[in-house]
Design a protein around this motif. Structure first.
Motif, PDB file in Angstrom:
ATOM      1  N   UNK B 199     104.751  33.976 -12.406  1.00 20.05           N
ATOM      2  CA  UNK B 199     103.346  34.333 -12.548  1.00 20.05           C
ATOM      3  C   UNK B 199     102.993  35.435 -11.574  1.00 20.05           C
ATOM      4  N   UNK B 200     102.539  36.587 -12.096  1.00 18.12           N
ATOM      5  CA  UNK B 200     102.235  37.731 -11.231  1.00 18.12           C
ATOM      6  C   UNK B 200     100.747  38.039 -11.213  1.00 18.12           C
ATOM      7  N   UNK B 201      99.939  37.011 -11.244  1.00 16.34           N
ATOM      8  CA  UNK B 201      98.510  37.197 -10.983  1.00 16.34           C
ATOM      9  C   UNK B 201      98.313  37.310  -9.475  1.00 16.34           C
ATOM     10  N   UNK B 202      97.054  37.252  -9.044  1.00 12.67           N
ATOM     11  CA  UNK B 202      96.790  37.417  -7.612  1.00 12.67           C
ATOM     12  C   UNK B 202      97.565  36.419  -6.775  1.00 12.67           C
ATOM     13  N   UNK B 203      97.536  35.155  -7.171  1.00 15.51           N
ATOM     14  CA  UNK B 203      98.211  34.136  -6.357  1.00 15.51           C
ATOM     15  C   UNK B 203      99.721  34.357  -6.361  1.00 15.51           C
ATOM     16  N   UNK B 204     100.297  34.664  -7.509  1.00 18.34           N
ATOM     17  CA  UNK B 204     101.737  34.920  -7.585  1.00 18.34           C
ATOM     18  C   UNK B 204     102.130  36.107  -6.728  1.00 18.34           C
ATOM     19  N   UNK B 205     101.357  37.175  -6.813  1.00 20.84           N
ATOM     20  CA  UNK B 205     101.665  38.372  -6.025  1.00 20.84           C
ATOM     21  C   UNK B 205     101.619  38.066  -4.536  1.00 20.84           C
ATOM     22  N   UNK B 206     100.560  37.390  -4.113  1.00 23.91           N
ATOM     23  CA  UNK B 206     100.419  37.115  -2.684  1.00 23.91           C
ATOM     24  C   UNK B 206     101.483  36.127  -2.215  1.00 23.91           C
ATOM     25  N   UNK B 207     101.845  35.182  -3.062  1.00 24.15           N
ATOM     26  CA  UNK B 207     102.891  34.238  -2.703  1.00 24.15           C
ATOM     27  C   UNK B 207     104.228  34.951  -2.565  1.00 24.15           C
ATOM     28  N   UNK B 208     104.496  35.872  -3.486  1.00 28.40           N
ATOM     29  CA  UNK B 208     105.740  36.632  -3.400  1.00 28.40           C
ATOM     30  C   UNK B 208     105.775  37.431  -2.101  1.00 28.40           C
ATOM     31  N   UNK B 209     104.654  38.084  -1.776  1.00 28.11           N
ATOM     32  CA  UNK B 209     104.603  38.871  -0.539  1.00 28.11           C
ATOM     33  C   UNK B 209     104.807  37.974   0.677  1.00 28.11           C
ATOM     34  N   UNK B 210     104.193  36.800   0.647  1.00 24.03           N
ATOM     35  CA  UNK B 210     104.370  35.877   1.773  1.00 24.03           C
ATOM     36  C   UNK B 210     105.809  35.391   1.863  1.00 24.03           C
ATOM     37  N   UNK B 211     106.465  35.232   0.717  1.00 22.13           N
ATOM     38  CA  UNK B 211     107.868  34.822   0.736  1.00 22.13           C
ATOM     39  C   UNK B 211     108.707  35.891   1.426  1.00 22.13           C
ATOM     40  N   UNK B 212     108.428  37.139   1.109  1.00 18.21           N
ATOM     41  CA  UNK B 212     109.154  38.233   1.781  1.00 18.21           C
ATOM     42  C   UNK B 212     108.800  38.257   3.262  1.00 18.21           C
ATOM     43  N   UNK B 213     107.529  38.083   3.525  1.00 18.72           N
ATOM     44  CA  UNK B 213     107.051  38.095   4.911  1.00 18.72           C
ATOM     45  C   UNK B 213     107.751  37.031   5.736  1.00 18.72           C
ATOM     46  N   UNK B 214     108.042  35.895   5.115  1.00 16.41           N
ATOM     47  CA  UNK B 214     108.633  34.799   5.881  1.00 16.41           C
ATOM     48  C   UNK B 214     110.150  34.844   5.880  1.00 16.41           C
ATOM     49  N   UNK B 215     110.725  35.929   5.401  1.00 14.48           N
ATOM     50  CA  UNK B 215     112.164  36.134   5.580  1.00 14.48           C
ATOM     51  C   UNK B 215     113.029  35.887   4.362  1.00 14.48           C
ATOM     52  N   UNK B 216     112.441  35.700   3.186  1.00 16.86           N
ATOM     53  CA  UNK B 216     113.264  35.575   1.987  1.00 16.86           C
ATOM     54  C   UNK B 216     113.851  36.942   1.670  1.00 16.86           C
ATOM     55  N   UNK B 217     115.154  36.996   1.504  1.00 19.90           N
ATOM     56  CA  UNK B 217     115.777  38.295   1.279  1.00 19.90           C
ATOM     57  C   UNK B 217     115.698  38.741  -0.163  1.00 19.90           C
ATOM     58  N   UNK B 218     115.544  37.809  -1.081  1.00 18.98           N
ATOM     59  CA  UNK B 218     115.299  38.246  -2.445  1.00 18.98           C
ATOM     60  C   UNK B 218     114.186  37.410  -3.033  1.00 18.98           C
ATOM     61  N   UNK B 219     113.198  38.108  -3.574  1.00 19.67           N
ATOM     62  CA  UNK B 219     112.054  37.449  -4.200  1.00 19.67           C
ATOM     63  C   UNK B 219     111.918  38.039  -5.597  1.00 19.67           C
ATOM     64  N   UNK B 220     112.176  37.219  -6.593  1.00 19.68           N
ATOM     65  CA  UNK B 220     112.058  37.651  -7.986  1.00 19.68           C
ATOM     66  C   UNK B 220     110.737  37.159  -8.522  1.00 19.68           C
ATOM     67  N   UNK B 221     109.978  38.053  -9.153  1.00 24.79           N
ATOM     68  CA  UNK B 221     108.700  37.656  -9.742  1.00 24.79           C
ATOM     69  C   UNK B 221     108.783  37.823 -11.250  1.00 24.79           C
ATOM     70  N   UNK B 222     108.195  36.878 -11.976  1.00 23.21           N
ATOM     71  CA  UNK B 222     108.222  36.973 -13.436  1.00 23.21           C
ATOM     72  C   UNK B 222     106.816  36.835 -13.991  1.00 23.21           C
ATOM     73  N   UNK B 223     106.617  37.394 -15.177  1.00 24.24           N
ATOM     74  CA  UNK B 223     105.331  37.261 -15.869  1.00 24.24           C
ATOM     75  C   UNK B 223     105.566  37.718 -17.306  1.00 24.24           C
ATOM     76  N   UNK B 224     104.650  37.355 -18.198  1.00 22.25           N
ATOM     77  CA  UNK B 224     104.751  37.876 -19.563  1.00 22.25           C
ATOM     78  C   UNK B 224     104.177  39.289 -19.645  1.00 22.25           C
ATOM     79  N   UNK B 225     103.432  39.689 -18.623  1.00 22.56           N
ATOM     80  CA  UNK B 225     102.749  40.986 -18.635  1.00 22.56           C
ATOM     81  C   UNK B 225     103.581  42.017 -17.861  1.00 22.56           C
ATOM     82  N   UNK B 226     104.104  42.997 -18.587  1.00 23.63           N
ATOM     83  CA  UNK B 226     104.976  43.986 -17.949  1.00 23.63           C
ATOM     84  C   UNK B 226     104.237  44.780 -16.884  1.00 23.63           C
ATOM     85  N   UNK B 227     102.956  45.036 -17.117  1.00 18.51           N
ATOM     86  CA  UNK B 227     102.185  45.805 -16.144  1.00 18.51           C
ATOM     87  C   UNK B 227     102.149  45.120 -14.791  1.00 18.51           C
TER      88      UNK B 227
END
Lengths: 383, 436
Positions: B199-227
């Motif tokens: 899910x790449x809505x606001x919460x998904x985006x911010x969660x992904x960023x926080x995952x990177x922020x906390x040291x995850x070396x790979x963060x894959x995000x998925x959504x049905x919306x290509x944009x």
């Protein structure tokens, strides 16, 4: 020296158990040879016996069952061994690869290359312990303290499941606990929670005799007989309403003499594998609590998942155990007054390989012909 | 720059007494889509309270749900309710017994006020307080009114001061960022972990960023919306992106894959699976989910010469940010044994799940409900932005505000737009903000 021959109980098809003779080589440099003396039967053994499968795992070649065992060392390799002939050992039957990421981080129970005796998952199948003798790696055998019986040694296996569940739960002193299912695993989960300092352990089962047994023998504090409704709820709404009703009744329970109801519990140990119990578990657990999933049951379940997530009730899976045998043996030998007499769960004993078919028959029942509770059936192979 | 929509109710005369200290304009929902601009009384701030002129309010999914249905999940509003809970503003008056604030201070509002005295509050998990009052939620009665009002009185303890360079919009986003921070706190991925965000809505985006922020070396995000997936990877919220084929599409439409590693691997076209023959049974759905999980995991595989035998076992942690049942299925299959699936946000309340995939592999399922003790962390994160240096640079939150509306009178248009993923011109709708 040539190999000896040993007799083994071998499952060839559902319900088709045969006694066969197998060659058994000398133990290799890292093994010991054990005369298996006590073997408890468990739900997975039963499942294989009845269906020649366990869940989605199909038996693909003749298989000896049994994995809850203890025995006596009868031969050690000439090159040396941490054990000597005559030593009594509890047998940890799951052999992980000891090389993968999971093994290295201490979670060998979820090793992908696990070879677990009596399980048909790996192929060739690792044969179970319902045999006269087995060769087993010495490092996966654990010496029994002198004060413990061989039956204790066999009980270490299911008690390890309970110990692992307790460890994963993070239970704190003074917690309230709910155990769903008063079979062997439920009883042992209740027991380890008492040892861990739980203030109150509620035990629930559809069978009143089982919960009475639990409380009378010091495994738990508060009994609850789960009401059965007839006809059974069909729609998901009816099922959830039933599960919620059971949860409300559980929350209303009081400890003897107390004025306040127990309310939602900190941790629920789900030991039945039944979908409606998982649902009840979620409804009965307090915000921030945990539901420990121990009972193996329906692989696909319909659950009130947001009732869990909005309360931050975590659903924590428990699969077998790791690094538990030594501490379980120490606990059993410790004389801890909070620990009930776990040997009481052994309600039926059958003798020798010839007793195995009856053992399986009995283990499949909730009560024997005389109306006595069947909890744990033990196969006694002592001479 | 985000487009600004001027309200066409500018022609409507705002009541003159909106400047009166004891009256404020408020956006009030009376029923589904029945949003009215009203005048309300406001008292002087009480002991321990600040009076805040609300400057910026983001609109979230739960606001949109109330707007459309006058309900959110099972929770029905039973009285007129001001929406809005993602807000920032300026202190314009102080009650007694307030320390550390002065008039003019710029603050972010933490709108959930717990009791502070019960067992769970004392243990630090105040988000689970049974007596929590959360502005704009219909849970407590009388309803605690949301922030789409000119001014509100709010406990000073639940207002957080902002550094100079943090805009009111970015500060309003501290609320959804808090959800992401809380999700990471609960999952606590070890440095070097791999993560999947669905899910790449606001919460998904911010969660992904926080995952990177906390040291995850790979963060894959998925959504049905290509944009949205494209945006996520381009702006650095995630390291890999995967566009999930819509359930109604035929399998022959390829998933597109975006990575910022420079290479992209197109999927095999026309891959038909047996599941497509009976997609409506649970078994069909689970097979689809397994295949999808496998496709997603293959994205972030190490190069063949570095792969151990452990490849394709799954990610360490999956953050499920859509609430959809099918996405929970994918989450469970995409997570490695011993890993965690984190359910972020409200989703489908009753779900049919392959629980054995969780149980037998010790994949834990953790729920997230709002947040606790996150605002200060969020403020620190925003303060650290622009300091430069090596390491992961948290994406610019202002950039996530794609649409701004001016004035409470524009609230209705804001809500209508917030329920869409693209505006009339086809531009991405991420976060809609109402400025006052």
């Amino acid at each position: 020296m040539s190999a000896t021959e040993v007799k083994a109980s071998v499952l060839h098809a559902a319900g088709d158990l045969r006694i066969q003779v197998r060659p058994l080589p000398e133990p290799s440099a890292d093994e010991v040879q054990i005369a298996v003396q006590a073997t408890g039967l468990c739900g997975s053994d039963l499942h294989y016996f009845r269906h020649f499968r366990n869940g989605q795992i199909q038996v693909r070649e003749p298989l000896t069952l049994g994995h809850e065992s203890a025995g006596v060392v009868v031969a050690v390799p000439p090159t040396g061994s941490p054990f000597k002939v005559g030593d009594r050992v509890a047998i940890e039957v799951g052999l992980p690869c000891e090389n993968c990421g999971f093994c290295r981080e201490g979670r060998y129970n979820i090793c992908r290359g696990m070879n677990f005796r009596s399980s048909a998952k790996a192929f060739p199948h690792a044969q179970g312990t319902l045999q006269e003798r087995i060769n087993h790696p010495a490092r996966w055998c654990h010496k029994l303290p002198d004060s413990l019986t061989l039956e204790h040694g066999a009980i270490v296996e299911p008690l390890s499941v309970a110990m692992h569940a307790k460890d994963r739960s993070g239970i704190k002193q003074g917690s309230t606990v709910l155990v769903l299912g008063a079979g062997a695993v439920g009883l042992l989960c209740a027991a380890v929670c008492k040892v861990a300092g739980a203030k109150t352990v509620i035990i629930a089962d559809i069978l009143e005799d089982r919960v009475k047994f639990a409380v009378e023998n010091g495994f738990a504090d508060v009994p609850f007989t789960v009401p059965i409704v007839s006809p059974r709820p069909e729609s998901i709404d009816d099922k959830l309403a039933y599960a919620q009703d059971v949860a409300e009744k559980l929350k209303a329970l009081k400890v003897n003499g107390a004025s306040e109801a127990i309310g939602e519990v900190a941790i629920t140990f789900e030991c039945t594998g039944v979908e409606s119990c998982m649902q009840t578990a979620i409804y009965s657990t307090q915000p921030g609590g945990k539901v420990m999933i121990i009972g193996m049951g329906t692989p696909i379940q319909t659950l009130p998942i947001s009732a869990a997530s909005l309360k931050e009730v975590d659903l924590v899976g428990v699969f077998r155990y790791a690094n538990t045998y030594r501490k379980v043996l120490d606990l059993l030998a410790s004389g801890n007054p909070l620990l009930p007499d776990v040997q009481k769960i052994v309600t039926h004993r059958l003798k020798g390989l010839n007793g195995i078919p009856t053992a399986f028959d009995t283990a499949g029942k909730v009560k024997d012909e005389a109306g006595n509770l069947v909890i744990k059936v033990m196969v006694d192979m002592t001479e | 720059m985000a487009p600004s929509a001027m309200t066409d109710i500018a022609s409507m005369q705002l009541p003159i007494y909106s400047k009166h200290p004891n009256k404020v304009n408020a956006s009030v929902l009376h029923g589904p889509r029945d949003l009215r601009l009203e005048v309300r009384d406001i008292e002087e701030p009480g002991p321990g309270e600040l009076q805040i002129a609300v400057r910026s309010t983001g609109i979230c999914g739960s606001d949109v749900s109330y707007y459309k249905k006058f309900a959110n999940g099972d929770l029905c509003a039973c009285a007129p309710l001001s929406l809005g809970h993602e807000s920032s503003g300026t202190v314009i008056a102080l009650g007694t017994q307030v320390h550390g604030f002065k008039v003019g201070d710029r603050v972010a509002l933490e709108v959930g006020v717990p009791c502070g005295q019960c067992g769970i509050c004392r243990k630090g998990r105040y988000n689970l307080c049974k007596r929590m009052r959360f502005r704009s939620s219909a849970k407590s009665v009388p309803h605690y009114q949301g922030t789409l009002q000119e001014r509100i009185n709010h406990p000073a303890n639940w207002c957080h001061k902002l550094p100079e360079h943090v805009s009111f919009e970015a500060a309003a986003l501290l609320e959804p960022l808090s959800v992401a921070i809380h999700a990471i706190n609960r999952a606590s991925p070890a440095p070097g972990s791999t993560a999947l965000v669905i899910g790449a809505g606001t919460v998904g985006l911010l969660t992904a960023a926080m995952a990177r922020q906390s040291g995850c070396t790979s963060v894959t995000i998925t959504d049905v919306d290509a944009g949205r997936v494209n945006y996520a990877v381009k702006k650095g919220f995630a390291t890999h992106g995967f566009v999930v084929p819509q359930p109604s599409h035929t399998p022959s439409s390829n998933s597109s894959i975006f990575t910022n590693s420079g290479s992209s691997t197109p999927l095999e076209p026309g891959a038909m699976t047996p599941a497509s023959l009976y997609p409506n049974t649970i078994h069909g759905q689970l097979v689809s989910a397994k295949n999808l999980a496998s496709d997603i995991l293959s994205l972030s595989k190490l190069p063949p010469n570095l792969q151990g035998d452990d490849e394709d076992e799954g990610v360490d942690v999956t953050f499920e940010c859509t609430g959809k049942e099918a996405c929970m299925h994918t989450s469970l299959y995409a997570t490695r044994p011993g890993g965690k699936v984190v359910m972020v946000g409200m989703g489908t309340p009753i779900q049919t799940l392959p629980m054995s995939a969780a149980h037998l592999r010790e994949v834990d399922i953790l729920g997230i409900f709002r947040y606790a003790n996150t605002y200060e962390t969020g403020v620190r994160l925003l303060s650290a932005q622009g300091r430069g240096g090596v390491g992961f640079a948290f994406p610019d939150l202002d950039d996530m505000v794609t649409h701004k509306f001016k004035g409470l009178g524009a609230a209705k248009q804001a809500f209508e737009l917030a329920s869409k993923t693209a505006d009339e011109d086809g531009n991405l709708v991420l976060k809609v903000v109402i400025e006052v």
